[in-house]
Structure formats: C-alpha cells, structure tokens
Write an enzyme that holds these catalytic residues in place. Structure first.
Site, PDB file in Angstrom:
ATOM      1  N   CYS A  86       0.863  -1.361   0.098  1.00  0.00           N
ATOM      2  CA  CYS A  86       0.024   0.149   0.093  1.00  0.00           C
ATOM      3  C   CYS A  86       0.915   1.245  -0.053  1.00  0.00           C
ATOM      4  O   CYS A  86       1.725   1.378  -0.831  1.00  0.00           O
ATOM      5  CB  CYS A  86      -0.988  -0.106   1.103  1.00  0.00           C
ATOM      6  SG  CYS A  86      -2.204   1.222   1.046  1.00  0.00           S
ATOM      7  N   HIS A 196      -3.927  -4.512  -1.089  1.00  0.00           N
ATOM      8  CA  HIS A 196      -3.468  -5.198   0.501  1.00  0.00           C
ATOM      9  C   HIS A 196      -3.645  -6.859   0.223  1.00  0.00           C
ATOM     10  O   HIS A 196      -4.712  -7.489   0.331  1.00  0.00           O
ATOM     11  CB  HIS A 196      -4.524  -4.965   1.551  1.00  0.00           C
ATOM     12  CG  HIS A 196      -4.350  -3.502   1.943  1.00  0.00           C
ATOM     13  ND1 HIS A 196      -3.751  -3.303   3.007  1.00  0.00           N
ATOM     14  CD2 HIS A 196      -5.090  -2.422   1.486  1.00  0.00           C
ATOM     15  CE1 HIS A 196      -3.577  -1.702   3.122  1.00  0.00           C
ATOM     16  NE2 HIS A 196      -4.448  -1.370   2.329  1.00  0.00           N
ATOM     17  N   GLU A 198      -2.965  -8.854   2.763  1.00  0.00           N
ATOM     18  CA  GLU A 198      -3.536  -9.389   3.680  1.00  0.00           C
ATOM     19  C   GLU A 198      -5.054  -9.524   3.869  1.00  0.00           C
ATOM     20  O   GLU A 198      -5.793 -10.130   4.668  1.00  0.00           O
ATOM     21  CB  GLU A 198      -2.824  -8.855   4.847  1.00  0.00           C
ATOM     22  CG  GLU A 198      -3.283  -7.462   5.165  1.00  0.00           C
ATOM     23  CD  GLU A 198      -2.338  -6.371   4.080  1.00  0.00           C
ATOM     24  OE1 GLU A 198      -2.851  -5.228   4.443  1.00  0.00           O
ATOM     25  OE2 GLU A 198      -1.670  -6.724   3.624  1.00  0.00           O
TER      26      GLU A 198
END
Length: 216
Positions: A86, A196, A198
């Site tokens: 990011c 992202h 994750e």
C-alpha cells in the site's frame, strides 16, 4: 534468529496486525520466522523485509525517518528481498503529489492522485475516491511472486493515490479505475503492491508465501 527470517517494519504507520498475521500464517507453512519490529538491528539481521504503510504518505515518510528505521530499510532494499504494501509501495518511488513529499527514490517515478470527479463507471455510478474494494489485477510481467496466482485475480484496494513508475518495465501488475494504473511494482530484489494482500484472501496469502521463498 533462524536462517530464514522476515522483519515486518513497525514505524508506527502500517496495518501491522493484519499484515503480520497474514505473513505469519504464510510463514508457518514454510518454516520462516517472523519478527514485527521497530529495531533497526533486527531489520538488518533479517533475510527479508516487509514494509507496510497506511494513511498519508508524508506522515509515513516522517515516521520512518523519526523512528530511526530509515537507514536499515534502505540497506535492506539494496540487497535483500523487500515487499512494500500500500503506502509502503508508494514510498519506494521518487515523489508523491500527496503533501507533496519525496519518497525513498528506490524506483524512479511519481505518486499521483486519482482525478475522477464527475466521471461515471460502466454501470453508471460515479467513481469514488478513494477506490475501496476488490479490483482485478493484470499481471503485466511474469515474476516469481506471482507464481500460482491466476492472471486477472481480484485483490482488495483502499487508496486515493496511485504509482506511476517512470519506466513501464517496473510495473508488474495493472488495474483499471477510470484508466489503467500500476497495481504492483517490481525491480531487482523489490516487489510491492498497491493492494492489500493480507485482505485479499487466498491469492493474497499466496503472494506472501511466494515472497518468503523468493531468492532474487
């Protein structure tokens, strides 16, 4: 430390909990030790480094410098695998219109703001900034970190600014939001994503697993 370790850099501006949990989940499967750290020496000893970032880029750059971690991150970027996430990706570039502020200058290029006021999406709704949600990523070049991830997979984005590398060869993935933009950067031992991993389910975890095996 074990022979294969990853340092998740904690300079006060990353989405540390979700990033570290995802990296830890990937690492448990491949026997890699994970350290979430604000200690420059731990970053220096790690075999690979994850640089997360969240919020405004000027704040991230200031905190990275004030934390004492800037030099160790630059040292890592010079020779060991580094994954930017990011704003951690945007920081790798030379300059950002946000602020404006200078970046780390590791990949030549700029960070620009989406200018989409009044524009309509294909479904007739207005484009919103920040882009928030799932978007398809085209893999514009092959890379070991893409291994096992299908082209055109969906990943989760939250951002108002986007990377524009000076050399198109440094763009490893693109998405479309009112026009094509770089969603992943790659250069030598550096790989970074605007999205992202994750928050991107199995494909995002696969990227982290690949990074933990990657030996550029």
């Amino acid at each position: 430390m074990s022979s294969n370790t990853v340092a998740v850099v904690d300079y006060g501006m990353g989405n540390l909990r979700s990033v570290s949990q995802a990296v830890q989940h990937a690492a448990d499967q491949v026997g890699v030790e994970v350290f979430v750290t604000s200690d420059p020496d731990v970053v220096r000893r790690a075999t690979r480094v994850v640089l997360p970032g969240q919020g405004a880029m000027p704040d991230c750059m200031r905190e990275l410098s004030d934390s004492g971690l800037l030099e160790s991150v630059l040292e890592a970027a010079a020779g060991k695998p580094l994954f930017g996430v990011c704003v951690g990706m945007q920081m790798l570039l030379s300059h950002s219109d946000e602020g404006p502020t200078d970046g780390l200058g590791l990949i030549p290029g700029d960070v620009r703001k989406f200018e989409l006021e009044g524009r309509l999406q294909p479904d007739g709704s207005r484009y919103k900034v920040p882009q928030m949600g799932w978007n398809q990523v085209s893999q514009t070049r092959s890379h070991p970190v893409w291994a096992g991830v299908p082209d055109q997979s969906y990943f989760y984005f939250v951002h108002s600014f986007y990377a524009a590398p000076a050399d198109p060869a440094h763009s490893a993935g693109e998405a479309d939001y009112g026009g094509r933009f770089t969603a992943a950067l790659a250069r030598d031992n550096i790989f970074a994503t605007q999205f992202h991993p994750e928050k991107s389910a199995d494909h995002g975890l696969q990227l982290y697993r690949n990074f933990l095996h990657w030996n550029p």
